[in-house]
Design a protein around this motif. Structure first.
Motif, PDB file in Angstrom:
ATOM      1  N   SER A   1      39.183  33.111  42.417  1.00 46.03           N
ATOM      2  CA  SER A   1      40.305  32.830  43.183  1.00 46.03           C
ATOM      3  C   SER A   1      41.057  31.862  42.486  1.00 46.03           C
TER       4      SER A   1
ATOM      5  N   THR B   1      33.097  34.407  44.499  1.00 49.76           N
ATOM      6  CA  THR B   1      34.652  34.872  44.649  1.00 49.76           C
ATOM      7  C   THR B   1      35.574  34.320  43.707  1.00 49.76           C
TER       8      THR B   1
ATOM      9  N   HIS C   1      44.873  32.915  46.464  1.00 54.99           N
ATOM     10  CA  HIS C   1      44.846  34.383  46.011  1.00 54.99           C
ATOM     11  C   HIS C   1      43.433  34.908  45.359  1.00 54.99           C
TER      12      HIS C   1
ATOM     13  N   ASP D   1      40.699  41.120  43.179  1.00 50.73           N
ATOM     14  CA  ASP D   1      40.035  42.311  43.588  1.00 50.73           C
ATOM     15  C   ASP D   1      39.432  42.854  42.574  1.00 50.73           C
ATOM     16  N   LYS D   2      39.814  42.551  41.100  1.00 48.47           N
ATOM     17  CA  LYS D   2      39.029  43.098  40.091  1.00 48.47           C
ATOM     18  C   LYS D   2      39.707  41.895  38.942  1.00 48.47           C
TER      19      LYS D   2
ATOM     20  N   LYS E   1      34.296  42.947  40.153  1.00 49.20           N
ATOM     21  CA  LYS E   1      32.966  42.492  40.833  1.00 49.20           C
ATOM     22  C   LYS E   1      31.809  43.604  40.240  1.00 49.20           C
TER      23      LYS E   1
ATOM     24  N   GLU F   1      43.230  40.358  39.091  1.00 52.22           N
ATOM     25  CA  GLU F   1      44.173  41.040  39.866  1.00 52.22           C
ATOM     26  C   GLU F   1      43.957  40.993  41.471  1.00 52.22           C
ATOM     27  N   THR F   2      44.808  40.523  42.439  1.00 54.17           N
ATOM     28  CA  THR F   2      44.677  40.625  43.700  1.00 54.17           C
ATOM     29  C   THR F   2      45.036  42.114  44.331  1.00 54.17           C
ATOM     30  N   LYS F   3      44.550  42.429  45.452  1.00 49.50           N
ATOM     31  CA  LYS F   3      44.712  43.675  46.197  1.00 49.50           C
ATOM     32  C   LYS F   3      46.350  43.665  46.309  1.00 49.50           C
ATOM     33  N   GLU F   4      47.041  42.885  46.367  1.00 48.15           N
ATOM     34  CA  GLU F   4      48.436  42.700  46.589  1.00 48.15           C
ATOM     35  C   GLU F   4      49.106  43.157  44.785  1.00 48.15           C
TER      36      GLU F   4
END
Length: 136
Positions: free
Chosen positions: A86, A84, A95, A98-99, A75, A120-123
């Motif tokens: 996704s 966003t 999904h 996050d970065k 971001k 990559e997602t936060k998960e």
């Protein structure tokens, strides 16, 4: 900005492809694609999807992009509000990045884009792919 709001009215009239792999798995290739510039102060959108489903990939590029080669970090390099990034899978799960990183070469006044992306997602779920797009 939510992808469904941003793509309202877009008919995916572009040509080319976007590929996506989740966690290094099998590659999926979208050929129903679009490349859309929202104007100098807003950046733009690259989207691929399967017709009449929510199975889609979307990611943007920063405001004030120009023809030539660029690297952007999601971001950090995106102004607020930003698009966003996704991926909505076939099971209907979305999904959200996050970065991420975008490597792109624009040509024809931002009407063509070729390169690669990863996010990559936060998960910790990782997505990566390539694209070669022309605006519709």
């Amino acid at each position: 900005m939510d992808i469904r709001e941003a793509t309202k009215g877009l008919k995916r009239k572009g040509s080319g492809f976007i590929t996506v792999k989740q966690n290094g798995g099998k590659e999926h290739k979208f050929t129903s694609v679009d490349l859309h510039d929202f104007g100098n102060d807003k950046g733009g959108l690259m989207v691929g999807g399967d017709y009449e489903t929510y199975h889609m990939i979307d990611f943007g590029y920063p405001a004030r992009s120009t023809d030539g080669s660029h690297k952007a970090h999601y971001k950090k390099d995106f102004s607020d509000p930003y698009m966003t990034w996704s991926y909505s899978d076939r099971e209907g799960m979305t999904h959200v990045a996050d970065k991420g990183e975008l490597n792109v070469t624009f040509s024809n006044y931002l009407n063509a884009a070729k390169g690669s992306y990863s996010f990559e997602t936060k998960e910790g779920t990782k997505f990566e792919g390539t694209f070669d797009l022309k605006a519709g």
